[in-house]
Scaffold this motif. Structure first.
Motif, PDB file in Angstrom:
ATOM      1  N   SER A   1       5.263  14.278 -11.122  1.00 24.88           N
ATOM      2  CA  SER A   1       5.677  14.373 -12.535  1.00 24.88           C
ATOM      3  C   SER A   1       4.705  15.235 -13.320  1.00 24.88           C
ATOM      4  N   GLN A   2       3.419  15.078 -13.031  1.00 23.42           N
ATOM      5  CA  GLN A   2       2.408  15.900 -13.697  1.00 23.42           C
ATOM      6  C   GLN A   2       2.620  17.370 -13.366  1.00 23.42           C
ATOM      7  N   ILE A   3       2.967  17.641 -12.107  1.00 24.65           N
ATOM      8  CA  ILE A   3       3.220  19.025 -11.692  1.00 24.65           C
ATOM      9  C   ILE A   3       4.427  19.585 -12.450  1.00 24.65           C
ATOM     10  N   ASP A   4       5.493  18.787 -12.552  1.00 22.50           N
ATOM     11  CA  ASP A   4       6.697  19.233 -13.269  1.00 22.50           C
ATOM     12  C   ASP A   4       6.391  19.518 -14.738  1.00 22.50           C
ATOM     13  N   GLU A   5       5.644  18.605 -15.369  1.00 20.41           N
ATOM     14  CA  GLU A   5       5.311  18.765 -16.788  1.00 20.41           C
ATOM     15  C   GLU A   5       4.438  19.997 -17.006  1.00 20.41           C
ATOM     16  N   GLN A   6       3.466  20.166 -16.081  1.00 19.19           N
ATOM     17  CA  GLN A   6       2.582  21.322 -16.193  1.00 19.19           C
ATOM     18  C   GLN A   6       3.376  22.617 -16.049  1.00 19.19           C
ATOM     19  N   CYS A   7       4.330  22.599 -15.123  1.00 17.12           N
ATOM     20  CA  CYS A   7       5.180  23.780 -14.934  1.00 17.12           C
ATOM     21  C   CYS A   7       5.994  24.080 -16.199  1.00 17.12           C
ATOM     22  N   ARG A   8       6.552  23.069 -16.845  1.00 12.68           N
ATOM     23  CA  ARG A   8       7.366  23.244 -18.055  1.00 12.68           C
ATOM     24  C   ARG A   8       6.531  23.816 -19.197  1.00 12.68           C
ATOM     25  N   VAL A   9       5.352  23.196 -19.396  1.00 12.91           N
ATOM     26  CA  VAL A   9       4.471  23.645 -20.488  1.00 12.91           C
ATOM     27  C   VAL A   9       4.015  25.078 -20.248  1.00 12.91           C
ATOM     28  N   ASP A  10       3.587  25.354 -19.017  1.00  7.15           N
ATOM     29  CA  ASP A  10       3.090  26.696 -18.707  1.00  7.15           C
ATOM     30  C   ASP A  10       4.202  27.735 -18.822  1.00  7.15           C
ATOM     31  N   SER A  11       5.397  27.354 -18.380  1.00  4.37           N
ATOM     32  CA  SER A  11       6.529  28.290 -18.466  1.00  4.37           C
ATOM     33  C   SER A  11       6.858  28.620 -19.916  1.00  4.37           C
ATOM     34  N   LYS A  12       6.861  27.624 -20.802  1.00  2.00           N
ATOM     35  CA  LYS A  12       7.163  27.825 -22.224  1.00  2.00           C
ATOM     36  C   LYS A  12       6.117  28.717 -22.868  1.00  2.00           C
ATOM     37  N   GLY A  13       4.853  28.457 -22.576  1.00  2.00           N
ATOM     38  CA  GLY A  13       3.774  29.270 -23.149  1.00  2.00           C
ATOM     39  C   GLY A  13       3.846  30.710 -22.685  1.00  2.00           C
ATOM     40  N   LEU A  14       4.086  30.885 -21.380  1.00  5.13           N
ATOM     41  CA  LEU A  14       4.155  32.238 -20.848  1.00  5.13           C
ATOM     42  C   LEU A  14       5.382  32.987 -21.392  1.00  5.13           C
ATOM     43  N   GLN A  15       6.487  32.253 -21.622  1.00  4.93           N
ATOM     44  CA  GLN A  15       7.691  32.882 -22.176  1.00  4.93           C
ATOM     45  C   GLN A  15       7.430  33.393 -23.595  1.00  4.93           C
ATOM     46  N   ALA A  16       6.740  32.591 -24.402  1.00  6.77           N
ATOM     47  CA  ALA A  16       6.400  33.019 -25.763  1.00  6.77           C
ATOM     48  C   ALA A  16       5.497  34.241 -25.731  1.00  6.77           C
ATOM     49  N   LYS A  17       4.519  34.226 -24.808  1.00  2.00           N
ATOM     50  CA  LYS A  17       3.608  35.351 -24.673  1.00  2.00           C
ATOM     51  C   LYS A  17       4.388  36.612 -24.276  1.00  2.00           C
TER      52      LYS A  17
ATOM     53  N   LEU B   1       0.832  -1.196   0.000  1.00  2.00           N
ATOM     54  CA  LEU B   1       0.000   0.000   0.000  1.00  2.00           C
ATOM     55  C   LEU B   1       0.870   1.251   0.000  1.00  2.00           C
ATOM     56  N   VAL B   2       1.929   1.234   0.800  1.00  2.00           N
ATOM     57  CA  VAL B   2       2.848   2.376   0.838  1.00  2.00           C
ATOM     58  C   VAL B   2       3.512   2.582  -0.524  1.00  2.00           C
ATOM     59  N   ASP B   3       3.919   1.460  -1.142  1.00  2.00           N
ATOM     60  CA  ASP B   3       4.546   1.550  -2.471  1.00  2.00           C
ATOM     61  C   ASP B   3       3.571   2.153  -3.482  1.00  2.00           C
ATOM     62  N   MET B   4       2.305   1.719  -3.413  1.00  2.00           N
ATOM     63  CA  MET B   4       1.292   2.267  -4.318  1.00  2.00           C
ATOM     64  C   MET B   4       1.124   3.767  -4.109  1.00  2.00           C
ATOM     65  N   LEU B   5       1.104   4.182  -2.833  1.00  2.00           N
ATOM     66  CA  LEU B   5       0.950   5.601  -2.534  1.00  2.00           C
ATOM     67  C   LEU B   5       2.162   6.390  -3.024  1.00  2.00           C
ATOM     68  N   LYS B   6       3.351   5.827  -2.818  1.00  2.00           N
ATOM     69  CA  LYS B   6       4.560   6.509  -3.289  1.00  2.00           C
ATOM     70  C   LYS B   6       4.564   6.613  -4.815  1.00  2.00           C
ATOM     71  N   LYS B   7       4.129   5.545  -5.485  1.00  2.00           N
ATOM     72  CA  LYS B   7       4.065   5.565  -6.949  1.00  2.00           C
ATOM     73  C   LYS B   7       3.094   6.641  -7.419  1.00  2.00           C
ATOM     74  N   ARG B   8       1.942   6.698  -6.735  1.00  2.00           N
ATOM     75  CA  ARG B   8       0.947   7.716  -7.110  1.00  2.00           C
ATOM     76  C   ARG B   8       1.490   9.110  -6.823  1.00  2.00           C
ATOM     77  N   GLU B   9       2.249   9.236  -5.751  1.00  2.00           N
ATOM     78  CA  GLU B   9       2.868  10.520  -5.416  1.00  2.00           C
ATOM     79  C   GLU B   9       3.821  10.960  -6.520  1.00  2.00           C
ATOM     80  N   GLN B  10       4.641  10.025  -7.008  1.00  2.00           N
ATOM     81  CA  GLN B  10       5.590  10.351  -8.070  1.00  2.00           C
ATOM     82  C   GLN B  10       4.859  10.725  -9.357  1.00  2.00           C
ATOM     83  N   GLU B  11       3.750  10.036  -9.639  1.00  2.00           N
ATOM     84  CA  GLU B  11       2.973  10.351 -10.838  1.00  2.00           C
ATOM     85  C   GLU B  11       2.456  11.780 -10.781  1.00  2.00           C
ATOM     86  N   ILE B  12       1.923  12.158  -9.615  1.00  2.00           N
ATOM     87  CA  ILE B  12       1.371  13.505  -9.488  1.00  2.00           C
ATOM     88  C   ILE B  12       2.485  14.546  -9.511  1.00  2.00           C
TER      89      ILE B  12
END
Length: 725
Positions: A265-281, A252-263
């Motif tokens: 990663s999503q935060i990192d990706e969202q930050c990268r995409v948003d940063s690139k878009g805002l830089q172009a703007k 259960l802990v491993d599952m929670l840690k895996k889900r934590e890493q997934e989220i």
């Protein structure tokens, strides 16, 4: 044990008192068959009431004579004699008569229980008083390895020189030859027979019991082996369950840690995409800013520093450029909204779900578990009993974490509960409701609800009976004009009308009944042995003693008893009886003989009696229309005080009837005139009203061990149970 005790090497533990750790001195046997020194028991009894066996903690009802009335363990005494004799045959032991002769052979007198030198033995055989004594020589002592030759002779307490050789079956007493001529002469009242024949029959009975004991011992030993076998499995079961639990929750802990890493990663990706878009703007807006700033600078220079020719020459071009830039539609919004983490499952919801992550599977079968709801009264500690069972229907133990209980009042509010394991598989759920009405109780074991739906618990008010026993009639469980009530040794309710009936105090179910003699049975009480004493007034008045099973043991009709009503039995077997015709109370010996009359000149119509033996004080209700009082006397017959006056207000009385005492000495009184049950302090001061009995007439009352008052309602042919404490 017999083989040990028949040898030279005695089992010292068998001959040692478990209390003082010395050889027994005047060994006495308790009903549980454990033996102690008489003096040790007397000291033990002085500190306890009731007495408990020091070894097995069984409660003991001492005879009327106290410890002195317990039977002597003559077998132990004989073994001690045997041990002393064996030692006495050794060189250097003095004669117990002359106390000086240590040499030469010695003899043993079974009648005197004395070791003698040869000279003293010769004299002993010649004296007229001792010439018939059984004297055993040293040669026999050395050869004998058992105790049969060394048993002390038992002599009559009344005829000191006579050996007990007869048994009077009528009196259940050992007697001597002289007794059979004087006090136990054969005839209608006495039947003395030789001890040997009685002993032979008793031995046959005991041999039969020994045969029954052997298979039972094997059964118990097998049970112990089974328990040992199961105990040996506890540690391996613990290790296996622990490992499985850790592995499960690691996953259960491993599952929670895996889900934590997934989220994450999503935060990192969202930050990268948003940063690139805002830089172009940002770059696009900065370009527009540079264009407009450049035009602004050129326009300003033309205005400030250009000649008229230059302004005219470039003016139109500058105007067109600036107007074009100002008219241009620019997207200056960043077109971005802040992101954040969302709890799809709240921590609260997750916490509830976590409770279902895994569990401990035991041999508890939810379908077999039982829940017994006891009567509930507002403001009192109430109890529900859970019994956890196996699939075979046997009570079984489970861990406290596996059992939960929740109670809600009619408004849906939680009621605080306490859970306590009382014995193997039995759990007590206690709570104190603050309101009346229907409460809902949910009991779970291993997260599973014991009953299909929550149980309804009806909480009553303090002055409402939690149970009504009986109804008009003559059948099983029916009552007709019930008078006295008492509580038997098992906590059940004994009620007397034309018979005595025993009811279960928890559910009111009839357990047994037996007929009673006498025209008008009225009062009832039990003695320290659990036997019932029943009074009856009228033509065939008297006091009758019945066994626990309802067998009439004897009838007491002393001349002093004319019209007995209430009766109370003291711990030593004495009785206090209220007598309406005598206008007094009578203190009687266990055989019915009069000790003294109490209350003459004060009482007019005594009904029931309660005695506080710790203070040697008795309380008597007087239901006459002239008194309406409670009288207090000491057992010597002296009036201490009285209280009460006629009326309907709190503390006032209307023909007081039943009476009993609570453990703190408070006096509980039932009115025969209006049915009120009231509580007074030991000094007669009013404390509170408990209830008003149905039909407006409270007759006998009794307090149960679990805190309920049983009130016999004479007119309504029933007994009502009220919560008291």
């Amino acid at each position: 044990m017999a083989s040990k005790l028949a040898s030279d090497d005695f089992d010292e533990q068998f001959l040692t008192c478990p209390v003082c750790m010395l050889h027994f001195r005047d060994a006495r046997i308790l009903p549980c068959l454990h033996t102690f020194c008489k003096q040790c028991l007397q000291e033990w009894a002085s500190k306890q009431d009731p007495l408990e066996c020091p070894t097995c903690r069984t409660q003991v009802s001492l005879p009327d004579q106290g410890v002195d009335g317990l039977k002597t363990n003559f077998y132990v005494n004989n073994l001690l004699d045997f041990a002393a004799l064996k030692k006495g045959t050794e060189t250097g032991m003095p004669c117990q008569v002359c106390e000086g002769n240590m040499e030469g052979p010695k003899s043993w007198c079974a009648d005197c229980a004395t070791l003698m030198c040869e000279s003293c033995a010769v004299v002993h055989r010649k004296l007229p008083a001792t010439k018939d004594h059984e004297v055993t020589a040293e040669a026999t002592l050395r050869a004998e390895r058992g105790v049969s030759k060394f048993q002390r002779k038992r002599h009559c307490n009344k005829h000191k020189n006579h050996e007990l050789v007869f048994y009077c079956e009528s009196c259940n007493a050992l007697v001597c030859t002289a007794c059979t001529v004087v006090d136990h002469r054969p005839g209608k009242d006495h039947n003395p027979v030789e001890i040997s024949s009685v002993a032979q029959m008793k031995k046959q009975t005991l041999q039969g019991l020994l045969k029954q004991i052997e298979p039972r011992l094997k059964e118990i030993e097998a049970s112990i082996e089974e328990v040992d076998r199961k105990m040996s499995k506890i540690s391996p079961s613990k290790d296996a369950a622990t490992n499985q639990t850790k592995a499960y929750f690691r996953q259960l802990v491993d599952m929670l840690k895996k889900r934590e890493q997934e989220i994450l990663s999503q935060i990192d990706e969202q930050c990268r995409v948003d940063s690139k878009g805002l830089q172009a703007k940002k770059e696009a807006i900065e370009f527009e800013l540079a264009e407009l700033t450049s035009a602004q600078t050129f326009c300003q220079q033309a205005v400030e520093y250009g000649s008229d020719v230059h302004v005219v020459e470039v003016g139109n071009q500058v105007q067109t450029r600036v107007e074009t830039l100002l008219a241009k539609q620019l997207d200056l919004e960043s077109d971005w909204s802040e992101f954040q983490f969302v709890e799809n499952t709240s921590l609260f919801e997750f916490e509830n779900e976590v409770k279902h992550f895994g569990g401990l599977e035991t041999n508890v079968d939810i379908s077999k578990c039982k829940v017994a709801v006891k009567p509930a009264v507002r403001g009192f500690r109430c109890v529900t009993v859970l019994t956890t069972m196996t699939k075979e229907g046997c009570p079984c133990v489970t861990n406290s974490k596996a059992v939960t209980a929740n109670i809600k009042d009619p408004s849906g509010n939680d009621v605080m509960t306490q859970l306590q394991m009382k014995s193997g598989g039995v759990w007590e759920i206690s709570y104190t409701p603050k309101v009346t009405g229907k409460h809902r109780l949910e009991v779970k074991v291993n997260s599973q609800q014991v009953t299909r739906r929550p149980l309804n618990v009806q909480v009553r008010s303090e002055d409402t009976p939690v149970l009504t026993i009986g109804r008009e009639g003559s059948g099983v469980g029916d009552l007709y004009r019930p008078a006295g009530v008492a509580v038997d040794k098992d906590g059940n309710i004994a009620v007397v009308d034309k018979r005595v009936q025993i009811f279960d105090a928890d559910n009111g179910q009839p357990l047994k009944s037996f007929p009673v003699d006498g025209e008008n049975p009225y009062g009832i009480d039990k003695d320290s042995h659990g036997r019932f004493l029943v009074t009856s007034w009228g033509a065939d008045c008297g006091i009758r003693r019945y066994s626990k099973e309802g067998e009439l043991l004897n009838t007491l009709k002393p001349d002093c008893v004319k019209d007995p009503t209430g009766v109370t039995v003291l711990k030593d077997g004495r009785m206090v009886v209220a007598d309406g015709k005598q206008e007094s109370c009578l203190l009687l010996q266990p055989d019915g003989s009069l000790i003294r009359e109490i209350g003459k000149g004060h009482l007019l119509d005594p009904r029931f009696i309660a005695v506080d033996e710790s203070r040697d004080v008795m309380f008597v209700t007087d239901g006459s229309n002239a008194n309406h009082k409670i009288f207090t006397f000491d057992l010597e017959g002296n009036l201490i005080f009285s209280f009460g006056e006629e009326g309907e207000n709190d503390g006032e009385l209307q023909n007081p009837n039943g009476i009993t005492l609570d453990p703190t000495g408070n006096i509980i009184v039932g009115n025969g005139g209006d049915g009120r049950v009231q509580v007074f302090g030991p000094n007669g001061a009013f404390i509170r009203k408990v209830a008003t009995a149905k039909g407006g007439e409270a007759c006998g009352i009794a307090l149960t061990p679990n805190g309920y008052i049983a009130v016999s309602c004479w007119r309504e042919d029933c007994v009502e149970m009220y919560r008291y404490m």
